[in-house]
Design an enzyme around this catalytic site. Structure first.
Site, PDB file in Angstrom:
ATOM      1  N   PRO A 176       0.803  -1.227   0.000  1.00 42.14           N
ATOM      2  CA  PRO A 176       0.000   0.000   0.000  1.00 42.14           C
ATOM      3  C   PRO A 176       0.836   1.277   0.000  1.00 42.14           C
ATOM      4  O   PRO A 176       0.448   2.283  -0.612  1.00 42.14           O
ATOM      5  CB  PRO A 176      -0.825  -0.130   1.282  1.00 42.14           C
ATOM      6  N   ASN A 177       2.000   1.262   0.660  1.00 37.56           N
ATOM      7  CA  ASN A 177       2.856   2.450   0.713  1.00 37.56           C
ATOM      8  C   ASN A 177       4.187   2.243  -0.013  1.00 37.56           C
ATOM      9  O   ASN A 177       5.134   2.994   0.194  1.00 37.56           O
ATOM     10  CB  ASN A 177       3.121   2.839   2.177  1.00 37.56           C
ATOM     11  N   GLU A 230       4.388  -3.427 -13.648  1.00 43.10           N
ATOM     12  CA  GLU A 230       5.825  -3.671 -13.881  1.00 43.10           C
ATOM     13  C   GLU A 230       6.617  -2.366 -13.963  1.00 43.10           C
ATOM     14  O   GLU A 230       7.628  -2.290 -14.664  1.00 43.10           O
ATOM     15  CB  GLU A 230       6.042  -4.473 -15.175  1.00 43.10           C
TER      16      GLU A 230
END
Length: 375
Positions: A127-128, A357
């Site tokens: 998430p971070n 990617e």
């Protein structure tokens, strides 16, 4: 310089094209509607020996990344969800095991993955910690002969269906990589994402709460995980570039057929110069994107540096796919905006190519870094 495929590569192209025509294309629109994961198609690719293509012969492959790119393009031409599931399994999951696994780890995990007995996933994003992948917050502590892992991974392709997951986590030495079996205690599946496109590919959140795996499940050297995942991502970008070529080609071929059949002002759309210019530009993009993808794949097969070329291929091909999708919808007019025609699916699927990617912005940073190193 020889720009033609080898006899073996041409044979692989024919085999996978026939497979796609028979097993993938007829149900692509249905999978897009239902979100059904293409497990049978992946098993079929395994039975054809196509999961092992970029790996050496002793692992059942051909050491041929160009052939692998051919397969990804052919899959993506019909169903990008199937293509990205295949690419994530082969390049990221299997690639991590092949590059950094011990002999024992490869026999335990890689060999069944290459036979389609297991499905693999690669869990990096958090998430971070997206583009800033070095900001990994997931932790792993060695306690009593086991690694105890805590943290969350998000946007993981094949995440909820994989039998083995390769993850990064922060240890005392720095970022390290680990092999996590699907049934590891403390691993659970979090949110299931309602996505814009690639709806039949599995994308999941993974939650690790005192997840325990044996000490032997460390992949590679402790503290070397950052360099390891950068190496894996280089190979992964070749797959995304090939996937982008497949989507762009689908846009071109469907638009060419449509404009030759659709009539306005008493003649086919193809007869208008504006139409021809759009299709010509799409054809140029497809050709250049494919050549750049093959070059990066060829360099990898030759054991030469390919970081810059893989980033270039991924950057150009992904943006070319998005341009082609925009033009395909435009050429189809109102029909391009409804689900009766597949170009709206291509449009939705293409966008992730510029994000996954490594975003286009990250690719430009990678290219610039490689240019600086060459000064």
């Amino acid at each position: 310089m020889d720009f033609s495929l080898s006899e073996e590569q041409s044979m692989i192209k024919r085999v996978v094209r026939e497979f796609v025509k028979r097993e993938v294309a007829p149900t692509a629109a249905q999978r897009d509607r239902t979100g059904e994961f293409p497990r049978d198609a992946l098993r079929g690719l395994g039975e054809l020996g196509l999961l092992a293509l970029p790996f050496p012969q002793e692992w059942g492959g051909a050491g041929d990344t160009v052939a692998y790119a051919v397969v990804v393009e052919e899959l993506a031409r019909a169903c990008a969800s199937t293509a990205i599931s295949y690419a994530a399994h082969v390049a990221l999951g299997c690639g991590s095991l092949f590059l950094f696994g011990t002999v024992e780890q490869k026999e335990r995990w890689l060999r069944p993955c290459l036979r389609a007995e297991y499905l693999a996933a690669f869990a990096l994003t958090e998430p971070n910690a997206g583009s800033d992948a070095a900001a990994t917050q997931t932790t792993a502590r060695l306690l009593g002969g086991e690694w105890v892992i805590n943290g969350t991974k998000c946007f993981i392709t094949n995440g909820s269906v994989a039998d083995v997951i390769l993850i990064t986590a922060r240890t005392e030495e720095g970022i390290s990589c680990f092999i996590i079996p699907r049934d590891a205690p403390g691993l659970s599946i979090g949110s299931q994402y309602d996505k814009l496109g690639l709806t039949a590919s599995d994308t999941a959140e993974l939650v690790f709460e005192d997840c325990r795996v044996p000490a032997r499940n460390l992949l590679g050297e402790p503290g070397k995980g950052f360099r390891q995942f950068l190496t894996v991502l280089d190979s992964g970008r070749i797959g995304i570039a090939a996937l982008s070529v497949g989507i762009a080609r689908a846009c071109l071929e469907d638009s060419l057929r449509y404009t030759q059949q659709r009539k306005q002002f008493g003649k086919p759309l193809w007869d208008f110069q504006a139409t021809k210019f759009k299709l010509a530009d799409m054809a140029v993009d497809v050709e250049l994107a494919r050549l750049m993808t093959y070059k990066a794949a060829w360099l990898k097969d030759q054991g030469r540096p390919f970081t810059k070329e893989a980033a270039m291929a991924k950057l150009f091909a992904s943006e070319a796919a998005m341009r082609a999708a925009v033009e395909a919808v435009q050429l189809h007019g109102g029909y391009g905006y409804i689900k009766e025609y597949p170009v709206e699916r291509y449009f939705r699927d293409a966008k992730l190519m510029e994000i996954g990617e490594g975003t286009s912005e990250i690719q430009r940073l990678v290219i610039a870094r490689e240019l600086e190193r060459g000064l």
